[in-house]
Design a protein around this motif. Structure first.
Motif, PDB file in Angstrom:
ATOM      1  N   VAL A 203      -8.795  11.046  54.336  1.00 19.30           N
ATOM      2  CA  VAL A 203      -8.834  10.521  55.709  1.00 19.30           C
ATOM      3  C   VAL A 203      -9.551  11.496  56.634  1.00 19.30           C
ATOM      4  O   VAL A 203     -10.405  11.104  57.448  1.00 19.30           O
ATOM      5  N   LEU A 204      -9.245  12.775  56.507  1.00 26.36           N
ATOM      6  CA  LEU A 204      -9.866  13.776  57.374  1.00 26.36           C
ATOM      7  C   LEU A 204     -11.336  13.985  57.030  1.00 26.36           C
ATOM      8  O   LEU A 204     -12.154  14.228  57.920  1.00 26.36           O
ATOM      9  N   ALA A 205     -11.669  13.895  55.751  1.00 23.58           N
ATOM     10  CA  ALA A 205     -13.075  14.030  55.356  1.00 23.58           C
ATOM     11  C   ALA A 205     -13.899  12.893  55.933  1.00 23.58           C
ATOM     12  O   ALA A 205     -15.023  13.091  56.408  1.00 23.58           O
ATOM     13  N   ALA A 206     -13.347  11.677  55.915  1.00 25.67           N
ATOM     14  CA  ALA A 206     -14.054  10.530  56.477  1.00 25.67           C
ATOM     15  C   ALA A 206     -14.221  10.659  57.985  1.00 25.67           C
ATOM     16  O   ALA A 206     -15.209  10.183  58.560  1.00 25.67           O
ATOM     17  N   ALA A 207     -13.262  11.321  58.635  1.00 23.32           N
ATOM     18  CA  ALA A 207     -13.322  11.486  60.090  1.00 23.32           C
ATOM     19  C   ALA A 207     -14.372  12.505  60.511  1.00 23.32           C
ATOM     20  O   ALA A 207     -14.867  12.467  61.642  1.00 23.32           O
ATOM     21  N   GLY A 208     -14.696  13.444  59.630  1.00 21.46           N
ATOM     22  CA  GLY A 208     -15.707  14.448  59.940  1.00 21.46           C
ATOM     23  C   GLY A 208     -15.219  15.477  60.950  1.00 21.46           C
ATOM     24  O   GLY A 208     -14.016  15.606  61.199  1.00 21.46           O
ATOM     25  N   PRO A 209     -16.158  16.205  61.554  1.00 16.71           N
ATOM     26  CA  PRO A 209     -15.781  17.280  62.486  1.00 16.71           C
ATOM     27  C   PRO A 209     -14.976  16.804  63.686  1.00 16.71           C
ATOM     28  O   PRO A 209     -14.220  17.574  64.274  1.00 16.71           O
ATOM     29  N   ALA A 210     -15.127  15.528  64.072  1.00 17.17           N
ATOM     30  CA  ALA A 210     -14.399  15.008  65.240  1.00 17.17           C
ATOM     31  C   ALA A 210     -12.915  14.911  64.965  1.00 17.17           C
ATOM     32  O   ALA A 210     -12.097  14.910  65.886  1.00 17.17           O
ATOM     33  N   GLY A 211     -12.533  14.838  63.690  1.00 17.69           N
ATOM     34  CA  GLY A 211     -11.135  14.762  63.338  1.00 17.69           C
ATOM     35  C   GLY A 211     -10.547  13.380  63.535  1.00 17.69           C
ATOM     36  O   GLY A 211     -11.224  12.443  63.968  1.00 17.69           O
ATOM     37  N   ALA A 212      -9.291  13.251  63.204  1.00 17.23           N
ATOM     38  CA  ALA A 212      -8.574  11.983  63.338  1.00 17.23           C
ATOM     39  C   ALA A 212      -7.276  12.232  64.097  1.00 17.23           C
ATOM     40  O   ALA A 212      -6.632  13.263  63.913  1.00 17.23           O
ATOM     41  N   SER A 213      -6.913  11.272  64.932  1.00 12.48           N
ATOM     42  CA  SER A 213      -5.673  11.408  65.688  1.00 12.48           C
ATOM     43  C   SER A 213      -4.483  11.303  64.745  1.00 12.48           C
ATOM     44  O   SER A 213      -4.571  10.731  63.650  1.00 12.48           O
ATOM     45  N   THR A 214      -3.364  11.845  65.185  1.00 15.63           N
ATOM     46  CA  THR A 214      -2.148  11.760  64.380  1.00 15.63           C
ATOM     47  C   THR A 214      -1.784  10.304  64.116  1.00 15.63           C
ATOM     48  O   THR A 214      -1.369   9.942  63.012  1.00 15.63           O
ATOM     49  N   ARG A 215      -1.971   9.465  65.100  1.00 14.14           N
ATOM     50  CA  ARG A 215      -1.666   8.046  64.934  1.00 14.14           C
ATOM     51  C   ARG A 215      -2.569   7.410  63.886  1.00 14.14           C
ATOM     52  O   ARG A 215      -2.104   6.657  63.022  1.00 14.14           O
ATOM     53  N   ARG A 216      -3.862   7.726  63.937  1.00 13.16           N
ATOM     54  CA  ARG A 216      -4.811   7.157  62.963  1.00 13.16           C
ATOM     55  C   ARG A 216      -4.482   7.620  61.553  1.00 13.16           C
ATOM     56  O   ARG A 216      -4.528   6.825  60.594  1.00 13.16           O
ATOM     57  N   ILE A 217      -4.131   8.885  61.396  1.00  6.59           N
ATOM     58  CA  ILE A 217      -3.769   9.397  60.072  1.00  6.59           C
ATOM     59  C   ILE A 217      -2.528   8.683  59.561  1.00  6.59           C
ATOM     60  O   ILE A 217      -2.453   8.278  58.389  1.00  6.59           O
ATOM     61  N   GLY A 218      -1.539   8.501  60.426  1.00  7.28           N
ATOM     62  CA  GLY A 218      -0.315   7.821  60.029  1.00  7.28           C
ATOM     63  C   GLY A 218      -0.588   6.393  59.570  1.00  7.28           C
ATOM     64  O   GLY A 218      -0.040   5.934  58.565  1.00  7.28           O
ATOM     65  N   GLU A 219      -1.453   5.697  60.298  1.00 10.20           N
ATOM     66  CA  GLU A 219      -1.789   4.320  59.917  1.00 10.20           C
ATOM     67  C   GLU A 219      -2.475   4.282  58.558  1.00 10.20           C
ATOM     68  O   GLU A 219      -2.185   3.414  57.726  1.00 10.20           O
ATOM     69  N   ALA A 220      -3.387   5.216  58.333  1.00 12.40           N
ATOM     70  CA  ALA A 220      -4.130   5.235  57.069  1.00 12.40           C
ATOM     71  C   ALA A 220      -3.234   5.576  55.883  1.00 12.40           C
ATOM     72  O   ALA A 220      -3.470   5.120  54.755  1.00 12.40           O
ATOM     73  N   MET A 221      -2.207   6.392  56.133  1.00 10.79           N
ATOM     74  CA  MET A 221      -1.324   6.824  55.048  1.00 10.79           C
ATOM     75  C   MET A 221      -0.005   6.050  55.020  1.00 10.79           C
ATOM     76  O   MET A 221       0.870   6.343  54.211  1.00 10.79           O
TER      77      MET A 221
END
Length: 270
Positions: A203-221
């Motif tokens: 998930v973080l690799a796909a987000a790249g340098p901009a990163g992913a919000s905690t909410r987005r990570i939670g949804e993906a996982m």
């Protein structure tokens, strides 16, 4: 101390005894002859018992649900540390190291509060946990001041062991399972991650340098947002070389919201 004594109750007594005037005091007398005990000796003996039996409390919460009217829960892992220090032990004693690691791991960045250990990693941030934890850290701060040691450096050494290696670049492949890490010394390390941590890395690799919000990570996982920091902590503790942990994820703001990103600075050139 009797072998069946609850460590948390020993901790309560020893930690609270700091407010009792030192010297002999009278105890008992309600159902038999009164006796006199030395408070300092009681504190010392309690601390000695706790340190000698540290495996019994260093990672536990204690309660007594089987006895009616005892709706209490003690953070034994924090009380034991505090009581040992009040009883004369150094915060840097190796037998307290596991408890310090747990205390540090229970910080809930999302809630801004310390958490109580929960089943299957479902920790819960509470005022009660914060109270016990702060008590342990304050006891350590006071003791370290007496020893003329800096709190941050000393407790970091006690809690985490070797300092983490400085990661300057991370590359993720195979759906997050394979991770290539470049450290500041120019060395390249090939690592593997278990499935759930691999999912976080992907998930973080796909987000790249901009990163992913905690909410987005939670949804993906398929996690609650409050559980994400625990997985970030696990991935940063999962990889190590030569005894040094490799922290491959860092916290950063994403569109004004809490989030995380991989360390993706340019790799060092030869």
């Amino acid at each position: 101390m009797r072998h069946k004594q609850r460590p948390s109750l020993v901790g309560v007594v020893a930690a609270a005894a700091q407010d009792v005037v030192a010297g002999p005091v009278q105890v008992g007398g309600a159902w038999g002859p009164a006796d006199r005990v030395d408070v300092a000796a009681v504190i010392t003996q309690g601390a000695q018992w706790l340190v000698a039996h540290h495996q019994r409390w260093e990672s536990y919460v204690e309660d007594d649900k089987d006895v009616q009217g005892t709706a209490w829960a003690h953070m034994a892992y924090a009380l034991g540390v505090q009581a040992a220090i009040r009883g004369g032990y150094s915060p840097l004693d190796a037998r307290l190291a596991r408890a310090w690691r747990l205390l540090g791991a229970l910080w809930d960045a999302e809630a801004g509060l310390w958490a109580e250990p929960g089943p299957c990693g479902r920790d819960r941030a509470t005022i009660r946990a914060a109270y016990y934890t702060v008590g342990a850290y304050r006891a350590a701060r006071d003791r370290l001041a007496e020893l003329h040691l800096g709190q941050d450096v000393a407790l970091a050494a006690a809690a985490t062991g070797p300092a983490p290696a400085t990661v300057v670049w991370v590359q993720v492949g195979d759906g997050g399972r394979r991770v290539q890490v470049v450290t500041k010394d120019g060395r390249v390390h090939d690592c593997e991650l278990p499935d759930r941590l691999a999912q976080l890395a992907a998930v973080l690799a796909a987000a790249g340098p901009a990163g992913a919000s905690t909410r987005r990570i939670g949804e993906a996982m398929f996690l609650s947002a409050r559980s994400v920091p625990k997985y970030v902590q696990r991935i940063n503790q999962a990889l190590a070389v030569d005894g040094h942990r490799l922290r491959i994820v860092r916290a950063q703001r994403v569109a004004g919201q809490p989030g995380y990103a991989l360390v993706l600075d340019e790799p060092p050139t030869a």
